[in-house]
Design a protein around this motif. Structure first.
Motif, mmCIF file in Angstrom:
data_model
loop_
_atom_site.group_PDB
_atom_site.id
_atom_site.type_symbol
_atom_site.label_atom_id
_atom_site.label_comp_id
_atom_site.label_asym_id
_atom_site.label_seq_id
_atom_site.Cartn_x
_atom_site.Cartn_y
_atom_site.Cartn_z
ATOM 1 N N TRP A 148 1.585 -15.515 -5.644
ATOM 2 C CA TRP A 148 2.323 -14.332 -5.229
ATOM 3 C C TRP A 148 1.810 -13.062 -5.888
ATOM 4 O O TRP A 148 2.021 -11.960 -5.376
ATOM 5 C CB TRP A 148 3.806 -14.519 -5.547
ATOM 6 N N LYS A 149 1.139 -13.180 -7.031
ATOM 7 C CA LYS A 149 0.734 -11.958 -7.743
ATOM 8 C C LYS A 149 -0.276 -11.141 -6.951
ATOM 9 O O LYS A 149 -0.360 -9.929 -7.111
ATOM 10 C CB LYS A 149 0.120 -12.331 -9.094
ATOM 11 N N VAL A 152 1.554 -8.616 -4.814
ATOM 12 C CA VAL A 152 2.191 -7.557 -5.599
ATOM 13 C C VAL A 152 1.143 -6.540 -6.039
ATOM 14 O O VAL A 152 1.316 -5.331 -5.902
ATOM 15 C CB VAL A 152 2.917 -8.168 -6.808
ATOM 16 N N ALA A 183 6.376 -8.399 -2.427
ATOM 17 C CA ALA A 183 6.887 -9.566 -3.148
ATOM 18 C C ALA A 183 8.007 -10.223 -2.347
ATOM 19 O O ALA A 183 8.079 -11.454 -2.248
ATOM 20 C CB ALA A 183 7.386 -9.154 -4.532
#
Lengths: 190, 90
Positions: A148-149, A152, A183
């Protein structure tokens, strides 16, 4: 010197010791022969070898700009067009004649306005989508992980780039907002 | 031991060694680069990039270690030869 022939009854002469260095040179060192290794022979699952054209096409499809172009054309443009038409339907201030405020606008004017708005929104969405997708692809290639980073970080970069034109503070706010939005979308998708 | 015999033996051993190296490399790179989240069957871009890098590093390490090992074994044999000559002449 040739070893002397052993008479029967005598023990045979001991074999010469194995010369490891010579063996290793042929095995892993400089005297190694170049060979073609087939993964099926080495223990992999046998499958027909890919032709050169197939490899080239697959490599091209994996590249970042291709994926960005896909997101830009497919997702961004279509979504932006739909959004533009939708907002044109809600927020109409077209055909407003100051001399005659109660005149209903003609169908041609309404359609033209919807089309223009739709196209302008579509262009914006397409550019933003392409930027986001491109930065996400680049960040993912750099990190070598897919979690997920990535969304973001690339959301922050895209939002910051968009907002930066209006000043530093708007850039920071854009970064935070877009990162949070990405996110949330990522959390929903995973 | 003559070079031809050594080359033949090395060719036989090489197949085994390469198969072992391939299996270990697949295991190691899969463990490091592909996390056990199986939401979709396709490899993502990050995983592809990671696998490319893992294989490149593994093969380079294999090559360097091989060269170093042959160097060390040559040094060992020279030392052994010198010792044998020393005890033989003494």
């Amino acid at each position: 010197a040739a070893p002397p022939p052993s008479a029967p009854g005598e023990p045979a002469p001991p074999p010469p010791p194995l010369q490891y260095s010579l063996l290793l040179q042929h095995l892993v060192g400089d005297k190694r022969q170049p060979r073609v290794w087939d993964p099926a022979a080495l223990g992999g699952i046998p499958c027909p070898p890919k032709s050169e054209e197939q490899k080239m096409v697959e490599r091209g499809m994996e590249r970042c700009p291709f994926k960005a172009a896909l997101a830009c054309r497919g997702g961004g443009f279509v979504l932006g067009g739909a959004f533009g038409i939708f907002t044109a339907g809600i927020d109409t201030n077209v055909g407003f004649d100051p001399k005659d405020p109660y005149r209903t606008p003609t169908a041609k004017e309404v359609l033209k306005d919807m089309g223009q708005r739709g196209i302008s929104y579509a262009k914006n969405f397409a550019i933003v989508g392409a930027m986001f997708s491109c930065t996400e692809c680049v960040v993912e290639s750099y990190r070598g992980k897919s979690d997920w980073k990535n969304s973001v970080i690339s959301g922050c970069i895209t939002g910051g780039a968009i907002g930066f034109r209006a000043g530093l503070k708007a850039g920071v706010i854009g970064c935070g907002g877009f990162a949070a939005f990405s996110a949330a979308v990522d959390y929903y998708l995973r | 031991m003559d070079p031809l015999r050594a080359q033949q033996l090395a060719a036989e051993l090489e197949v085994e060694m390469m198969a072992d190296m391939y299996n270990r490399m697949t295991q190691a790179c899969h463990r490091k680069c592909v996390p056990p989240h199986y939401k979709e069957s396709e490899l993502s871009k990050g995983e592809c990039v990671c696998l490319d890098r893992c294989v490149a590093k593994y093969l380079e390490v294999h090559e360097r270690m091989g060269k170093k090992l042959t160097e060390l074994s040559l040094q060992d044999e020279e030392l052994l030869k010198r010792m044998q000559q020393g005890t033989g002449s003494a």
